[in-house]
Design an enzyme around this catalytic site. Structure first.
Site, PDB file in Angstrom:
ATOM      1  N   GLY A  12      56.551 136.361  -8.931  1.00  0.00           N
ATOM      2  CA  GLY A  12      56.204 137.237  -7.646  1.00  0.00           C
ATOM      3  C   GLY A  12      57.134 138.273  -7.760  1.00  0.00           C
ATOM      4  O   GLY A  12      57.458 138.960  -6.358  1.00  0.00           O
ATOM      5  N   GLY A  15      55.945 141.553  -5.660  1.00  0.00           N
ATOM      6  CA  GLY A  15      55.797 141.526  -4.142  1.00  0.00           C
ATOM      7  C   GLY A  15      56.769 141.980  -3.391  1.00  0.00           C
ATOM      8  O   GLY A  15      57.716 142.643  -3.756  1.00  0.00           O
ATOM      9  N   GLN A  16      56.482 142.020  -1.954  1.00  0.00           N
ATOM     10  CA  GLN A  16      57.404 142.554  -1.139  1.00  0.00           C
ATOM     11  C   GLN A  16      58.880 142.316  -1.167  1.00  0.00           C
ATOM     12  O   GLN A  16      59.753 142.864  -1.254  1.00  0.00           O
ATOM     13  CB  GLN A  16      56.874 142.421   0.448  1.00  0.00           C
ATOM     14  CG  GLN A  16      57.566 143.124   1.422  1.00  0.00           C
ATOM     15  CD  GLN A  16      57.534 142.744   2.881  1.00  0.00           C
ATOM     16  OE1 GLN A  16      56.945 141.635   2.838  1.00  0.00           O
ATOM     17  NE2 GLN A  16      58.081 143.235   3.688  1.00  0.00           N
ATOM     18  N   ASP A  57      51.199 133.754 -15.305  1.00  0.00           N
ATOM     19  CA  ASP A  57      50.439 133.271 -14.146  1.00  0.00           C
ATOM     20  C   ASP A  57      50.682 131.977 -13.814  1.00  0.00           C
ATOM     21  O   ASP A  57      50.777 131.005 -14.608  1.00  0.00           O
ATOM     22  CB  ASP A  57      48.873 133.139 -14.683  1.00  0.00           C
ATOM     23  CG  ASP A  57      47.960 132.816 -13.529  1.00  0.00           C
ATOM     24  OD1 ASP A  57      48.537 132.275 -12.611  1.00  0.00           O
ATOM     25  OD2 ASP A  57      46.705 132.719 -13.676  1.00  0.00           O
ATOM     26  N   TYR A 147      47.364 128.791   4.462  1.00  0.00           N
ATOM     27  CA  TYR A 147      48.629 129.167   4.124  1.00  0.00           C
ATOM     28  C   TYR A 147      49.830 128.073   4.884  1.00  0.00           C
ATOM     29  O   TYR A 147      50.550 127.580   3.915  1.00  0.00           O
ATOM     30  CB  TYR A 147      48.884 130.539   4.409  1.00  0.00           C
ATOM     31  CG  TYR A 147      50.294 131.007   4.506  1.00  0.00           C
ATOM     32  CD1 TYR A 147      50.809 131.151   3.019  1.00  0.00           C
ATOM     33  CD2 TYR A 147      50.966 131.713   5.424  1.00  0.00           C
ATOM     34  CE1 TYR A 147      52.039 131.757   2.921  1.00  0.00           C
ATOM     35  CE2 TYR A 147      52.542 132.204   5.203  1.00  0.00           C
ATOM     36  CZ  TYR A 147      52.841 132.265   3.887  1.00  0.00           C
ATOM     37  OH  TYR A 147      54.148 132.652   3.562  1.00  0.00           O
ATOM     38  N   LYS A 151      52.509 125.504   2.756  1.00  0.00           N
ATOM     39  CA  LYS A 151      53.797 125.605   3.036  1.00  0.00           C
ATOM     40  C   LYS A 151      54.253 124.461   3.413  1.00  0.00           C
ATOM     41  O   LYS A 151      55.419 123.896   3.092  1.00  0.00           O
ATOM     42  CB  LYS A 151      54.199 126.751   3.981  1.00  0.00           C
ATOM     43  CG  LYS A 151      53.978 128.295   3.233  1.00  0.00           C
ATOM     44  CD  LYS A 151      54.785 128.229   2.052  1.00  0.00           C
ATOM     45  CE  LYS A 151      54.649 129.471   1.248  1.00  0.00           C
ATOM     46  NZ  LYS A 151      55.443 129.354   0.041  1.00  0.00           N
ATOM     47  N   ILE A 177      58.836 139.562   7.567  1.00  0.00           N
ATOM     48  CA  ILE A 177      59.777 140.502   6.892  1.00  0.00           C
ATOM     49  C   ILE A 177      59.478 141.919   6.934  1.00  0.00           C
ATOM     50  O   ILE A 177      58.369 142.333   6.375  1.00  0.00           O
ATOM     51  CB  ILE A 177      60.050 139.985   5.278  1.00  0.00           C
ATOM     52  CG1 ILE A 177      60.495 138.613   5.192  1.00  0.00           C
ATOM     53  CG2 ILE A 177      61.236 140.902   4.627  1.00  0.00           C
ATOM     54  CD1 ILE A 177      61.761 138.026   6.061  1.00  0.00           C
TER      55      ILE A 177
HETATM   56  C1  AKB Z   1      52.563 136.281   6.797  1.00  0.00           C
HETATM   57  O1  AKB Z   1      52.466 136.761   7.684  1.00  0.00           O
HETATM   58  O2  AKB Z   1      51.741 135.525   6.202  1.00  0.00           O
HETATM   59  C2  AKB Z   1      54.040 136.017   6.104  1.00  0.00           C
HETATM   60  C3  AKB Z   1      54.675 134.856   6.681  1.00  0.00           C
HETATM   61  C4  AKB Z   1      55.218 134.818   7.983  1.00  0.00           C
HETATM   62  O3  AKB Z   1      54.946 134.079   5.891  1.00  0.00           O
HETATM   63  N1  AKB Z   1      54.710 137.350   6.440  1.00  0.00           N
END
Ligand code: AKB
Length: 326
Positions: A12, A15-16, A57, A147, A151, A177
């Site tokens: 990654g 990414g940011q 990948d 998500y 996590k 972030i």
């Molecule tokens: C998101 O907004 O999905 C991320 C995070 C808080 O993990 N920036």
């Protein structure tokens, strides 16, 4: 005694967070020792020209293994992930990348007896039933997004690999972030970055969450410093491993706009909440990071106004060069 990290793989890396983390790791460990990888987005010239870069990948374990063998990798920063907003549009993809990608990295960590594996988590692990202010390290984890589900599973999986196999794994729960180098992609907290770009570009911004939406946030230099600090911490002093609350500041969207107005008085903001409001509402207002402070000495450096000044200066400079969005 904590073992040295010599050859580092960053997934990654386009990414940011990954892009700035890679540049900092190259400064600290030597450019040729930090292998940046991405899935399909082209890397910036800086990233490509400053050290090795490859497309892989994380869901195809053989593409990751090839890198580990080629460069004799002993440490992985696994930054590749699908974030909350994209995850809600495509939950299957989110599960696939976040879970299968993570277990692939863990399995390779075991197979190649890695020195260290760093796998970030997020404030998205929190959901219903939490105290919203100063959310503790240990509390109920009932996320309402895919998500968040991935996590929580990721944290549990990492802790299982630490306990069962003795693999050295570390991770922190990132807040939103904020940065000016690389735009974030697909998160709920992305408004806190977009607002700065639009303030500089157009002098106005339509925010996709309500004015009173308050979330934990952090400026990128603190996020990078904290991540590397945790990676370098003495393992024997850590009581937690993959789930450190990592905090710096918390503010509402309205307070963020007011901070920008101190520097751009004519800045106009309107609020048109969309599907991301519900995600933001399920997350804490602020989190308690005392475990990170106690176990590895975490201490943030940036507050809202200092960050705003720095963000606006950098973006203004880029606008003048005609490279605001690069
Ligand atoms: C998101 O907004 O999905 C991320 C995070 C808080 O993990 N920036």
């Amino acid at each position: 005694m904590t073992k040295e990290m010599k050859k580092i793989l960053v997934t990654g890396a386009v990414g940011q967070i990954g892009s700035e983390l890679t540049m900092e790791l190259r400064k600290r460990y030597g450019a040729e020792n930090v292998i940046a990888t991405g899935r399909k987005t082209q890397p910036s010239e800086e990233l490509r020209n400053s050290g090795p870069f490859h497309f892989i990948d994380v869901n195809k374990i053989e593409t990751v293994e090839e890198m580990i063998q080629k460069y004799d990798i002993d440490t992985v920063y696994h930054m590749a992930a699908i974030l909350s907003a994209v995850g809600e549009k495509n939950p299957q993809l989110c599960w696939d990348v976040n879970m299968n990608g993570t277990i692939n990295i863990l399995e390779l960590g075991l197979k190649y007896e890695m020195t260290r594996v760093i796998i970030p988590s997020s404030i998205a692990v929190f959901g219903s039933g939490i105290p919203l202010d100063n959310t503790p390290q240990e509390t109920v984890l009932k996320p309402t997004t895919m998500y968040g589900v991935t996590k929580v599973c990721g944290e549990l999986l990492c802790d299982y690999y630490v306990k069962r196999f003795g693999l050295d794994i570390r991770g922190l729960r990132y807040p939103g972030i904020i940065s000016y180098e690389t735009l974030p992609g697909g998160g709920t907290t992305d408004y806190a970055v977009a607002i700065y770009y639009e303030a500089v570009d157009k002098g106005k911004y339509t925010c996709f969450v309500r004015e009173d939406t308050k979330l934990p946030m952090m400026y990128m230099p603190d996020a990078i410093e904290g991540t590397i600090q945790l990676a370098e911490a003495d393992f024997s002093k850590l009581k937690h491993h993959s789930d450190f609350n990592h905090a710096a500041m918390s503010f509402t969207a309205g307070e963020l706009a007011a901070s920008i107005k101190k520097y751009i008085p004519d800045f106009e903001v309107s609020y048109e909440p969309d599907y991301r409001q519900e995600i933001a509402d399920s997350w804490p207002n602020s989190i308690d990071d005392s475990a990170a402070r106690e176990e590895w000495g975490w201490k943030p450096q940036w507050d809202l106004d200092a960050m705003t000044k720095d963000m606006l200066e950098h973006l203004q400079e880029r606008k003048e060069k005609g490279t605001l969005y690069r």
